[in-house]
Design a protein around this motif. Structure first.
Motif, PDB file in Angstrom:
ATOM      1  N   ILE A  77      34.847 -67.163  91.962  1.00 10.27           N
ATOM      2  CA  ILE A  77      34.303 -68.231  91.120  1.00 10.27           C
ATOM      3  C   ILE A  77      32.817 -67.986  90.866  1.00 10.27           C
ATOM      4  O   ILE A  77      32.318 -68.158  89.762  1.00 10.27           O
ATOM      5  N   SER A  80      32.489 -64.307  88.801  1.00  7.30           N
ATOM      6  CA  SER A  80      33.031 -64.171  87.451  1.00  7.30           C
ATOM      7  C   SER A  80      32.083 -64.694  86.387  1.00  7.30           C
ATOM      8  O   SER A  80      32.312 -64.492  85.199  1.00  7.30           O
ATOM      9  N   ARG A  81      31.030 -65.377  86.793  1.00  6.59           N
ATOM     10  CA  ARG A  81      30.041 -65.825  85.808  1.00  6.59           C
ATOM     11  C   ARG A  81      29.138 -64.693  85.373  1.00  6.59           C
ATOM     12  O   ARG A  81      28.457 -64.791  84.363  1.00  6.59           O
ATOM     13  N   TYR A 180      38.898 -66.870  83.746  1.00  9.19           N
ATOM     14  CA  TYR A 180      40.103 -66.954  84.581  1.00  9.19           C
ATOM     15  C   TYR A 180      40.751 -65.587  84.772  1.00  9.19           C
ATOM     16  O   TYR A 180      41.305 -65.295  85.829  1.00  9.19           O
ATOM     17  N   LEU A 183      38.682 -63.747  87.298  1.00 14.29           N
ATOM     18  CA  LEU A 183      38.924 -64.326  88.620  1.00 14.29           C
ATOM     19  C   LEU A 183      40.281 -63.874  89.162  1.00 14.29           C
ATOM     20  O   LEU A 183      40.411 -63.473  90.315  1.00 14.29           O
TER      21      LEU A 183
END
Lengths: 288, 288
Positions: A77, A80-81, A180, A183
């Motif tokens: 989480i 993945s940014r 997503y 992730l």
């Protein structure tokens, strides 16, 4: 012969690690340096469960996968940014934090002393305590990992991953939530690394934090870059090459202390030369 | 109270060392826009050069320090000439440069371990006779005062160099836009070569200072590299003032973070700071 089997087991474990990391680096284009941490969490889960409870090896593998799945989900989480070098840096930082936990949570991991006396697996009356039987077990896991990975990369999900690698903005325009996808593949890859970790702990029967330091992540990255990014057979080739390499160095006749350092020199030089002359590796399709 | 002032001293001294690393790192990042991970190993090169000239050849210590600084600079310069420059010419991505620089890091670190050995050694002649001063109940040694003074000196010198000379303006032009700088007639590759020399020399000097304060070992570069990188990111990557600010912030967070818990968690705290900044303010404090 016994020694060849030993090399074979190491090779299969690293091939699993290579294949799983290739899903993230090669196919999705995210330079993750956290892989050794998941490998380590898998190994510690098995080690702690086998030495402190009556749980069998195979159950511990499943629990390891679940546990690593949760941890990698949380880490994913955060990661993945990011993209590109910030992804590399963030993942590197997380590897260092998890390594610190292995080292300093002494009541659970016994810190630098490590965990001794991890037992070999047994299933349906088949005992895997001989190295030969264990090699067969790790080979089975390697084949399983390869098949799952191949299924993933050939599916529509895999094609989205490759598009994220080539042009993340473009596919976002088409309405794909790339967050997503990044992730999901991160968690899948981590879960595969957990299996490799469980196998490693059970095979060596002793683990300490040094096996899961940052250098280990770099080693796995070297395997897949050498073999080829976005090519699963490339990762197997890379693992084979880098496992056999130290043996060649030993054959040349370096004393063992220098041989260990020579290995690092060779890894480093290989990385530089690959970047200079063949950034897609031996048989890969994607250049970093 | 004693603990409090001691912690403040420790924070400032750590901050000064990190600031030196961050200065060179940011200077290089500004000009080339890639994370030069080989930067860390320059500290070990500086430290071990001084070690060789003073302990093995018994040369004058000041002369050895100068040779150490120049040698670290020279290695940085050659890395650019033989590895990064060819890659830049081919418009290789930042990731390729990052991996290549890590290859260089690994290889050089291992070569140092082969030439010397992996033991922890100190550069100072007789540690027990080192002068120390007591201020507000905290203790600070003479070496640490030299660290602070020289860090301040180098920062001032670098600021003057960048703002008052043509060379400094050329660096700024390249940092803003390399293509445009080239068009207006700046020999960008030559300037970038000098930037590598200066940045690496400063890192080498930082390594020498650490060697006199605590000691040197071949792997010292990794830890210092990370601290320099974290300081740069926290302060604002490519921004020299930001790097210095980030370095002192890191020094304080790290040292006050372990006030109530074991010092083993220092690294984990430093990386946690990195992750927090990557999530909430990836551009750092100073960058807009």
């Amino acid at each position: 012969m016994e020694y060849l089997i030993h090399l074979g087991i190491l090779f299969t474990i690293y091939a699993i690690l290579g294949i799983s990391l290739n899903l993230v680096i090669g196919y999705t284009g995210l330079l993750s340096l956290t892989h050794a941490a998941f490998y380590g969490i898998g190994a510690y889960t098995t080690a702690i469960l086998l030495t402190q409870t009556g749980i069998g090896f195979f159950l511990s593998v499943i629990l390891g996968i679940i546990f690593v799945g949760i941890v990698s989900f949380l880490i994913g989480i955060v990661l993945s940014r990011f993209s590109d070098d910030y992804y590399a840096l963030g993942s590197l930082g997380l590897n260092m934090i998890i390594f610190s936990i292995f080292l300093n949570w002494q009541s659970l991991t016994k810190g630098p002393l490590g965990i001794l006396g991890i037992s070999r697996p047994e299933l349906f009356g088949i005992n895997f305590s001989s190295n030969f039987m264990f090699l067969i077990l790790t080979l089975l896991f390697l084949i399983l990992t390869y098949l799952v990975a191949r299924f993933i990369v050939n599916s529509s999900f895999g094609r989205v991953l490759k598009t994220i690698r080539e042009d993340e903005k473009a596919i976002q325009v088409f309405g794909y939530k790339t967050f997503y996808f990044k992730l999901a593949i991160f968690v899948i890859s981590a879960a595969m690394a957990a299996v490799a970790g469980s196998l490693f702990a059970s095979y060596i029967t002793f683990i300490d934090p040094s096996s899961f330091a940052l250098m280990e992540s770099i080693f796995i990255v070297a395997i897949i870059i050498l073999g080829g990014l976005a090519d699963l057979r490339g990762s197997i080739l890379g693992a084979l090459f880098l496992i056999l390499l130290p043996e060649v160095l030993r054959f040349v006749g370096f004393p063992s202390e220098i041989a260990a350092q020579m290995r690092q020199v060779v890894y480093g030089v290989i990385l530089i030369l690959l970047m200079l002359y063949r950034p897609q590796g031996l048989i890969g399709e994607y250049k970093l | 109270m004693e603990i409090f002032s001691q912690l403040i001293f420790n924070s400032i001294i750590a901050g000064a060392v990190y600031a030196l690393i961050a200065l060179g790192f940011n200077l290089i990042y500004g000009a080339t826009k890639f994370l030069n991970l080989a930067h860390g190993v320059m500290t070990a090169i500086g430290g071990y050069t001084v070690f060789y000239f003073t302990k093995t050849l018994d040369w004058n210590i000041y002369l050895a320090v100068i040779i150490g600084i120049l040698f670290a600079g020279l290695i940085g310069f050659s890395l650019d000439k033989f590895v990064y420059f060819p890659l830049r010419k081919r418009k290789a991505s930042n990731m390729v440069l990052l991996v290549a620089s890590f290859g260089a890091f690994t290889a050089i670190q291992a070569i140092i371990a082969i030439l010397f050995n992996s033991r922890f050694q100190t550069l100072s002649q007789n540690t027990s006779a080192q002068k120390s001063f007591e201020i507000f109940g905290g203790v600070i040694t003479q070496t640490q005062l030299i660290i602070l003074a020289s860090a301040a000196l180098i920062m001032t010198g670098l600021v003057l160099l960048l703002h008052k000379t043509r060379f400094g303006k050329a660096i700024k032009a390249i940092s803003d836009d390399e293509e445009v700088a080239k068009i207006v007639g700046i020999n960008t590759n030559k300037i970038i070569g000098y930037v590598f020399f200066i940045g690496s020399a400063i890192a080498g000097f930082a390594g020498i200072l650490v060697g006199f304060d605590t000691g040197i070992e071949p792997t010292m570069g990794l830890d210092l590299l990370f601290k320099g990188v974290i300081a740069s990111i926290v302060g604002g990557i490519g921004n020299l003032y930001g790097g210095v600010l980030g370095a002192f912030l890191l020094g304080f967070v790290e040292n006050f973070g372990i006030w109530k818990i074991s010092g083993d968690w220092k690294d984990a705290i430093a990386f946690a700071l990195l992750i927090v900044f990557l999530i909430f303010r990836p551009r750092g404090i100073m960058n807009k």
